[in-house]
Motif scaffolding. Structure first.
Motif, PDB file in Angstrom:
ATOM      1  N   ALA A 113       0.828  -1.204   0.000  1.00 48.19           N
ATOM      2  CA  ALA A 113       0.000   0.000   0.000  1.00 48.19           C
ATOM      3  C   ALA A 113       0.864   1.257   0.000  1.00 48.19           C
ATOM      4  O   ALA A 113       1.889   1.320   0.673  1.00 48.19           O
ATOM      5  N   THR A 114       0.457   2.251  -0.754  1.00 43.67           N
ATOM      6  CA  THR A 114       1.114   3.552  -0.752  1.00 43.67           C
ATOM      7  C   THR A 114       0.622   4.347   0.449  1.00 43.67           C
ATOM      8  O   THR A 114      -0.350   3.962   1.124  1.00 43.67           O
ATOM      9  N   ALA A 115       1.260   5.478   0.702  1.00 48.63           N
ATOM     10  CA  ALA A 115       0.828   6.333   1.810  1.00 48.63           C
ATOM     11  C   ALA A 115      -0.615   6.766   1.617  1.00 48.63           C
ATOM     12  O   ALA A 115      -1.403   6.806   2.580  1.00 48.63           O
ATOM     13  N   ALA A 116      -0.997   7.079   0.372  1.00 47.06           N
ATOM     14  CA  ALA A 116      -2.369   7.501   0.099  1.00 47.06           C
ATOM     15  C   ALA A 116      -3.348   6.365   0.361  1.00 47.06           C
ATOM     16  O   ALA A 116      -4.443   6.578   0.901  1.00 47.06           O
ATOM     17  N   GLU A 117      -2.973   5.141  -0.022  1.00 48.24           N
ATOM     18  CA  GLU A 117      -3.840   3.984   0.210  1.00 48.24           C
ATOM     19  C   GLU A 117      -3.945   3.668   1.696  1.00 48.24           C
ATOM     20  O   GLU A 117      -5.018   3.285   2.190  1.00 48.24           O
ATOM     21  N   ILE A 118      -2.829   3.797   2.413  1.00 45.93           N
ATOM     22  CA  ILE A 118      -2.846   3.586   3.857  1.00 45.93           C
ATOM     23  C   ILE A 118      -3.789   4.597   4.518  1.00 45.93           C
ATOM     24  O   ILE A 118      -4.588   4.243   5.389  1.00 45.93           O
ATOM     25  N   ALA A 119      -3.701   5.838   4.082  1.00 43.50           N
ATOM     26  CA  ALA A 119      -4.574   6.881   4.627  1.00 43.50           C
ATOM     27  C   ALA A 119      -6.035   6.529   4.392  1.00 43.50           C
ATOM     28  O   ALA A 119      -6.883   6.667   5.289  1.00 43.50           O
ATOM     29  N   LEU A 122      -7.125   3.356   6.558  1.00 44.58           N
ATOM     30  CA  LEU A 122      -7.184   3.597   8.001  1.00 44.58           C
ATOM     31  C   LEU A 122      -7.988   4.846   8.349  1.00 44.58           C
ATOM     32  O   LEU A 122      -8.082   5.199   9.527  1.00 44.58           O
ATOM     33  N   ASP A 123      -8.531   5.503   7.319  1.00 39.49           N
ATOM     34  CA  ASP A 123      -9.337   6.701   7.522  1.00 39.49           C
ATOM     35  C   ASP A 123      -8.551   7.781   8.278  1.00 39.49           C
ATOM     36  O   ASP A 123      -9.007   8.354   9.272  1.00 39.49           O
ATOM     37  N   ILE A 124      -7.338   8.023   7.790  1.00 43.94           N
ATOM     38  CA  ILE A 124      -6.498   9.074   8.333  1.00 43.94           C
ATOM     39  C   ILE A 124      -6.042   9.947   7.172  1.00 43.94           C
ATOM     40  O   ILE A 124      -6.224   9.595   6.002  1.00 43.94           O
ATOM     41  N   SER A 125      -5.448  11.087   7.472  1.00 45.25           N
ATOM     42  CA  SER A 125      -4.986  11.971   6.407  1.00 45.25           C
ATOM     43  C   SER A 125      -3.687  11.426   5.810  1.00 45.25           C
ATOM     44  O   SER A 125      -2.937  10.698   6.485  1.00 45.25           O
ATOM     45  N   PRO A 126      -3.397  11.766   4.553  1.00 41.91           N
ATOM     46  CA  PRO A 126      -2.134  11.336   3.949  1.00 41.91           C
ATOM     47  C   PRO A 126      -0.916  11.798   4.754  1.00 41.91           C
ATOM     48  O   PRO A 126       0.064  11.057   4.865  1.00 41.91           O
ATOM     49  N   SER A 127      -0.978  12.989   5.306  1.00 39.21           N
ATOM     50  CA  SER A 127       0.159  13.479   6.091  1.00 39.21           C
ATOM     51  C   SER A 127       0.354  12.640   7.352  1.00 39.21           C
ATOM     52  O   SER A 127       1.494  12.391   7.774  1.00 39.21           O
ATOM     53  N   THR A 128      -0.752  12.187   7.946  1.00 40.45           N
ATOM     54  CA  THR A 128      -0.644  11.330   9.121  1.00 40.45           C
ATOM     55  C   THR A 128      -0.058   9.978   8.736  1.00 40.45           C
ATOM     56  O   THR A 128       0.783   9.416   9.455  1.00 40.45           O
TER      57      THR A 128
END
Length: 209
Positions: A113-119, A122-128
């Motif tokens: 998963a990419t950072a965007a997919e992880i966000a 997990l229903d979090i922001s990409p920066s998180t």
């Protein structure tokens, strides 16, 4: 990279090939081991005396064989498929433990998963998500994301009996090799290849550009 992290030779590589079969060539195995150790393409090329384009070609061939949407996910698939012996897990030292949120991110990283997919997952922001990935690397003392993945296996956060969540469009995972008697040999901590005579082995110099 400290000398203690170097490994050996044809003997260690022959152990890998005898246990897991010849899916990966010796060169591909050496490239993958150094990737797990935290080296980037330039460092791998220098260590193995290869052109960077040759290293990139080896990484592409490994990806074609084992799957994975990133170098770290490719390494995870190599471990789970038995194409590279998985590190022997040990208890994380104080200060290197990952919290539940970081472990959830690490599992998604293993699935590619990419950072965007992880966000999104997990229903979090990409920066998180990016901050948690950086936090994982920092906590584990990893130089790269692939190195973090390797250390996640070494610290027991990732293991053969655990199936990372499937990602959309991901290729099917290969069969997991056993890790008990008759399974892949034990791995020296932070090295990625079997110990030889009680010591970590060196990656053999591969010539030809």
């Amino acid at each position: 990279m400290p000398e203690a992290h170097q490994r050996d030779n044809a003997d260690a590589l022959s152990v890998v090939r005898s246990e897991t079969g010849p899916l990966l060539s010796d060169r591909e195995t050496a490239v993958l081991v150094l990737l797990a150790d935290g080296l980037r393409i330039a460092g791998i090329a220098e260590r193995l005396d290869l052109a960077q384009s040759t290293v990139r070609g080896s990484l592409q061939r490994i990806r074609d064989k084992v799957g994975g949407t990133g170098q770290h996910a490719m390494l995870d698939r190599a471990y789970r498929g038995g194409h590279l012996p998985a590190p022997t897990a040990h208890t994380p030292a104080p200060g290197t433990q990952l919290g539940p949120e970081q472990q959830a991110v690490l599992l998604l990283m293993a699935a590619g998963a990419t950072a965007a997919e992880i966000a999104s997952d997990l229903d979090i922001s990409p920066s998180t998500a990016e901050a948690r990935i950086a936090g994982i690397r920092s906590a584990l003392g990893a130089d790269t994301t692939a190195h973090a993945l390797h250390l996640g296996w070494e610290r027991g956060y990732l293991h053969p009996g655990q199936a990372p969540p499937a990602r959309a469009g991901a290729a099917p995972r290969t069969t997991t090799a056993g890790t008990g008697p008759g399974g892949p040999p034990a791995i020296a901590p932070a090295t990625g290849l079997p110990t030889a005579n009680g010591r970590a082995a060196e990656v053999p110099a591969l010539t030809g550009r």
